[in-house]
Design a protein around this motif. Structure first.
Motif, PDB file in Angstrom:
ATOM      1  N   LEU A  43     -36.685  26.915  -2.443  1.00 34.91           N
ATOM      2  CA  LEU A  43     -37.673  27.974  -2.247  1.00 34.91           C
ATOM      3  C   LEU A  43     -38.492  28.242  -3.509  1.00 34.91           C
ATOM      4  O   LEU A  43     -38.860  29.386  -3.793  1.00 34.91           O
ATOM      5  N   LYS A  44     -38.794  27.182  -4.260  1.00 39.38           N
ATOM      6  CA  LYS A  44     -39.543  27.340  -5.501  1.00 39.38           C
ATOM      7  C   LYS A  44     -40.961  26.794  -5.416  1.00 39.38           C
ATOM      8  O   LYS A  44     -41.623  26.604  -6.433  1.00 39.38           O
ATOM      9  N   SER A  45     -41.446  26.552  -4.209  1.00 36.89           N
ATOM     10  CA  SER A  45     -42.837  26.153  -4.008  1.00 36.89           C
ATOM     11  C   SER A  45     -43.376  26.912  -2.801  1.00 36.89           C
ATOM     12  O   SER A  45     -42.614  27.233  -1.875  1.00 36.89           O
ATOM     13  N   PRO A  46     -44.671  27.232  -2.779  1.00 43.41           N
ATOM     14  CA  PRO A  46     -45.242  27.983  -1.647  1.00 43.41           C
ATOM     15  C   PRO A  46     -45.036  27.283  -0.310  1.00 43.41           C
ATOM     16  O   PRO A  46     -44.689  27.921   0.688  1.00 43.41           O
ATOM     17  N   SER A  47     -45.241  25.965  -0.291  1.00 43.38           N
ATOM     18  CA  SER A  47     -45.077  25.222   0.957  1.00 43.38           C
ATOM     19  C   SER A  47     -43.657  25.335   1.488  1.00 43.38           C
ATOM     20  O   SER A  47     -43.444  25.527   2.690  1.00 43.38           O
ATOM     21  N   ALA A  48     -42.676  25.227   0.592  1.00 42.40           N
ATOM     22  CA  ALA A  48     -41.276  25.322   1.011  1.00 42.40           C
ATOM     23  C   ALA A  48     -40.961  26.694   1.581  1.00 42.40           C
ATOM     24  O   ALA A  48     -40.222  26.817   2.561  1.00 42.40           O
ATOM     25  N   VAL A  49     -41.529  27.738   0.995  1.00 46.36           N
ATOM     26  CA  VAL A  49     -41.289  29.101   1.486  1.00 46.36           C
ATOM     27  C   VAL A  49     -41.835  29.255   2.903  1.00 46.36           C
ATOM     28  O   VAL A  49     -41.147  29.781   3.797  1.00 46.36           O
ATOM     29  N   PHE A  50     -43.069  28.796   3.131  1.00 42.90           N
ATOM     30  CA  PHE A  50     -43.658  28.913   4.461  1.00 42.90           C
ATOM     31  C   PHE A  50     -42.899  28.063   5.484  1.00 42.90           C
ATOM     32  O   PHE A  50     -42.739  28.462   6.638  1.00 42.90           O
ATOM     33  N   MET A  51     -42.429  26.905   5.061  1.00 43.17           N
ATOM     34  CA  MET A  51     -41.697  26.035   5.985  1.00 43.17           C
ATOM     35  C   MET A  51     -40.329  26.603   6.333  1.00 43.17           C
ATOM     36  O   MET A  51     -39.872  26.459   7.477  1.00 43.17           O
ATOM     37  N   VAL A  52     -39.672  27.243   5.380  1.00 42.21           N
ATOM     38  CA  VAL A  52     -38.394  27.892   5.671  1.00 42.21           C
ATOM     39  C   VAL A  52     -38.590  28.991   6.709  1.00 42.21           C
ATOM     40  O   VAL A  52     -37.812  29.124   7.666  1.00 42.21           O
ATOM     41  N   ASN A  53     -39.636  29.780   6.546  1.00 46.86           N
ATOM     42  CA  ASN A  53     -39.919  30.842   7.511  1.00 46.86           C
ATOM     43  C   ASN A  53     -40.305  30.275   8.871  1.00 46.86           C
ATOM     44  O   ASN A  53     -39.953  30.843   9.912  1.00 46.86           O
ATOM     45  N   LEU A  54     -41.004  29.155   8.881  1.00 52.83           N
ATOM     46  CA  LEU A  54     -41.355  28.501  10.146  1.00 52.83           C
ATOM     47  C   LEU A  54     -40.094  27.991  10.839  1.00 52.83           C
ATOM     48  O   LEU A  54     -39.947  28.127  12.063  1.00 52.83           O
ATOM     49  N   ALA A  55     -39.177  27.425  10.070  1.00 50.86           N
ATOM     50  CA  ALA A  55     -37.913  26.950  10.646  1.00 50.86           C
ATOM     51  C   ALA A  55     -37.091  28.112  11.202  1.00 50.86           C
ATOM     52  O   ALA A  55     -36.468  27.993  12.262  1.00 50.86           O
ATOM     53  N   THR A 124     -48.488  30.567  -5.633  1.00 51.90           N
ATOM     54  CA  THR A 124     -47.212  30.840  -6.295  1.00 51.90           C
ATOM     55  C   THR A 124     -46.152  31.193  -5.259  1.00 51.90           C
ATOM     56  O   THR A 124     -46.466  31.640  -4.143  1.00 51.90           O
ATOM     57  N   THR A 125     -44.908  31.018  -5.655  1.00 55.49           N
ATOM     58  CA  THR A 125     -43.804  31.369  -4.760  1.00 55.49           C
ATOM     59  C   THR A 125     -43.782  32.858  -4.467  1.00 55.49           C
ATOM     60  O   THR A 125     -43.496  33.277  -3.337  1.00 55.49           O
ATOM     61  N   SER A 126     -44.101  33.672  -5.464  1.00 52.50           N
ATOM     62  CA  SER A 126     -44.120  35.117  -5.283  1.00 52.50           C
ATOM     63  C   SER A 126     -45.125  35.529  -4.210  1.00 52.50           C
ATOM     64  O   SER A 126     -44.826  36.337  -3.328  1.00 52.50           O
ATOM     65  N   ASN A 127     -46.332  34.967  -4.281  1.00 52.20           N
ATOM     66  CA  ASN A 127     -47.350  35.289  -3.281  1.00 52.20           C
ATOM     67  C   ASN A 127     -46.950  34.786  -1.896  1.00 52.20           C
ATOM     68  O   ASN A 127     -47.248  35.428  -0.883  1.00 52.20           O
ATOM     69  N   ALA A 128     -46.278  33.638  -1.854  1.00 52.20           N
ATOM     70  CA  ALA A 128     -45.830  33.097  -0.573  1.00 52.20           C
ATOM     71  C   ALA A 128     -44.796  34.020   0.071  1.00 52.20           C
ATOM     72  O   ALA A 128     -44.828  34.262   1.282  1.00 52.20           O
ATOM     73  N   TRP A 129     -43.872  34.539  -0.736  1.00 54.36           N
ATOM     74  CA  TRP A 129     -42.865  35.460  -0.213  1.00 54.36           C
ATOM     75  C   TRP A 129     -43.493  36.766   0.249  1.00 54.36           C
ATOM     76  O   TRP A 129     -43.114  37.319   1.295  1.00 54.36           O
ATOM     77  N   LYS A 130     -44.439  37.282  -0.523  1.00 59.22           N
ATOM     78  CA  LYS A 130     -45.121  38.519  -0.120  1.00 59.22           C
ATOM     79  C   LYS A 130     -45.852  38.322   1.204  1.00 59.22           C
ATOM     80  O   LYS A 130     -45.823  39.204   2.079  1.00 59.22           O
ATOM     81  N   SER A 131     -46.511  37.180   1.347  1.00 60.80           N
ATOM     82  CA  SER A 131     -47.224  36.886   2.586  1.00 60.80           C
ATOM     83  C   SER A 131     -46.257  36.776   3.754  1.00 60.80           C
ATOM     84  O   SER A 131     -46.526  37.278   4.853  1.00 60.80           O
ATOM     85  N   LEU A 266     -43.805  18.218  10.697  1.00 62.55           N
ATOM     86  CA  LEU A 266     -44.743  18.842   9.767  1.00 62.55           C
ATOM     87  C   LEU A 266     -44.126  18.980   8.388  1.00 62.55           C
ATOM     88  O   LEU A 266     -44.787  18.764   7.375  1.00 62.55           O
ATOM     89  N   TYR A 267     -42.832  19.318   8.331  1.00 62.98           N
ATOM     90  CA  TYR A 267     -42.167  19.422   7.035  1.00 62.98           C
ATOM     91  C   TYR A 267     -42.152  18.069   6.326  1.00 62.98           C
ATOM     92  O   TYR A 267     -42.382  17.973   5.123  1.00 62.98           O
ATOM     93  N   TYR A 268     -41.886  17.027   7.083  1.00 57.43           N
ATOM     94  CA  TYR A 268     -41.761  15.688   6.502  1.00 57.43           C
ATOM     95  C   TYR A 268     -43.075  15.234   5.901  1.00 57.43           C
ATOM     96  O   TYR A 268     -43.118  14.696   4.788  1.00 57.43           O
ATOM     97  N   PHE A 269     -44.172  15.437   6.624  1.00 55.93           N
ATOM     98  CA  PHE A 269     -45.463  14.956   6.145  1.00 55.93           C
ATOM     99  C   PHE A 269     -46.116  15.919   5.162  1.00 55.93           C
ATOM    100  O   PHE A 269     -46.948  15.503   4.360  1.00 55.93           O
ATOM    101  N   SER A 270     -45.767  17.204   5.212  1.00 54.10           N
ATOM    102  CA  SER A 270     -46.365  18.174   4.296  1.00 54.10           C
ATOM    103  C   SER A 270     -45.785  18.058   2.904  1.00 54.10           C
ATOM    104  O   SER A 270     -46.500  18.153   1.908  1.00 54.10           O
ATOM    105  N   LEU A 271     -44.461  17.894   2.827  1.00 56.10           N
ATOM    106  CA  LEU A 271     -43.812  17.746   1.526  1.00 56.10           C
ATOM    107  C   LEU A 271     -43.720  16.269   1.188  1.00 56.10           C
ATOM    108  O   LEU A 271     -43.025  15.516   1.858  1.00 56.10           O
TER     109      LEU A 271
END
Length: 296
Positions: A43-55, A124-131, A266-271
């Protein structure tokens, strides 16, 4: 009270089979994807944060499917009316939250490709979590008036079954009915615009044949986003507006539930380094950003 039984027929049996298939496929796919995201990307990248929430959104949908399978397979509803309403909410929330998180993943990729260094303070990860917190809070807040509206409908003596909330003939639409189609339409527009801008940027700068695969990989992400919206989210969001579309509501609901089985792609091709450890992923992402900056 609403009639919590439904007529057993071939169509309802087909719905039970489809929802059962989605449940059996979606649970392991999203559980494994969530484990990989948490284990390898921390959970240290914005994409990973959004993908975790999507999962998480997809897993919430999956856990609501067993009761749908039971209902369509047996024709009976053993739980309370409120249980039916909240299980319905899990499905509605999946369409909303998934469409938002998929859009945010696309926006994050758009900024990384078109404005890699200029937007690093935003990505940033912080902004991703806030969103993410704001998204979940908004989705849950909308559920409150919706659940009361569904309960009033069920208590009014309408001839309905669980998971089917239809307004009476001639009854005017409320503002909440328009919320989901408007939201999905706006998000689809955002995805179309970002896809066009990313395509233009890559076509302009990535002319080296060695980078063709990277270009195709990026565009595949945006193509998948558009497919998700046009096939899974848009039809089921607009079907509630027209009384003439009642008959196709359940088939479209089955179709919309399939999106949770495709999100792991989507996770596979995004990351770029989905199977890599976090340190390797950061290195590859940094190099991609620098390459994009050089091209600009």
């Amino acid at each position: 009270m609403c009639n919590n039984t439904t007529v057993l027929n071939e169509k309802n049996t087909a719905y039970a089979v489809i929802f059962g298939f989605v449940m059996l496929l979606g649970l392991p796919l999203n559980a494994v994807s969530l484990w990989i995201l948490l284990r390898r990307h921390s959970l240290k990248s914005p994409s990973a944060v959004f993908m975790v929430n999507l999962a998480i959104s997809d897993l919430l949908l999956v856990i609501s499917l067993p009761m749908r399978v039971y209902f369509y397979a047996t024709g009976t509803w053993p739980l309370t009316t409120m249980a039916c309403i909240w299980i319905t909410m899990l499905f509605i929330n999946n369409v909303r939250s998934s469409s938002i998180f998929i859009t945010f993943i696309g926006i994050d990729r758009f900024l990384a490709v078109v404005y890699p260094l200029r937007t690093r303070h935003l990505r940033t990860t912080s902004n991703a979590w806030k969103s993410s917190v704001l998204i979940w809070t908004s989705v849950v807040m909308v559920n409150i008036p919706e659940s009361f509206g569904f309960k009033r409908y069920l208590d009014s003596g309408n001839n309905c079954t669980c998971f089917e909330f239809y307004r009476k003939t001639g009854q005017s639409l409320t503002g909440l009915v328009y919320l989901q189609p408007v939201l999905v339409l706006i998000l689809l527009t955002v995805n179309i615009v970002t896809t066009a801008l990313v395509s233009w940027t890559l076509r302009r700068h990535l002319t080296d044949s060695a980078k063709v695969n990277k270009k195709m990989n990026v565009m595949l992400i945006f193509a998948m986003n558009l497919m998700m919206f046009t096939i899974f989210f848009l039809p089921v969001s607009f079907v509630v507006i027209s009384e003439d579309w009642r008959e196709i509501f359940k088939p479209l609901s089955c179709l919309a539930s399939v999106n949770c089985c495709l999100d792991p792609l989507l996770y596979y091709f995004s990351l770029d380094g989905f199977w890599k450890k976090k340190e390797e992923f950061d290195t590859s992402q940094g190099q991609v950003a620098l390459n994009s900056y050089d091209l600009n």
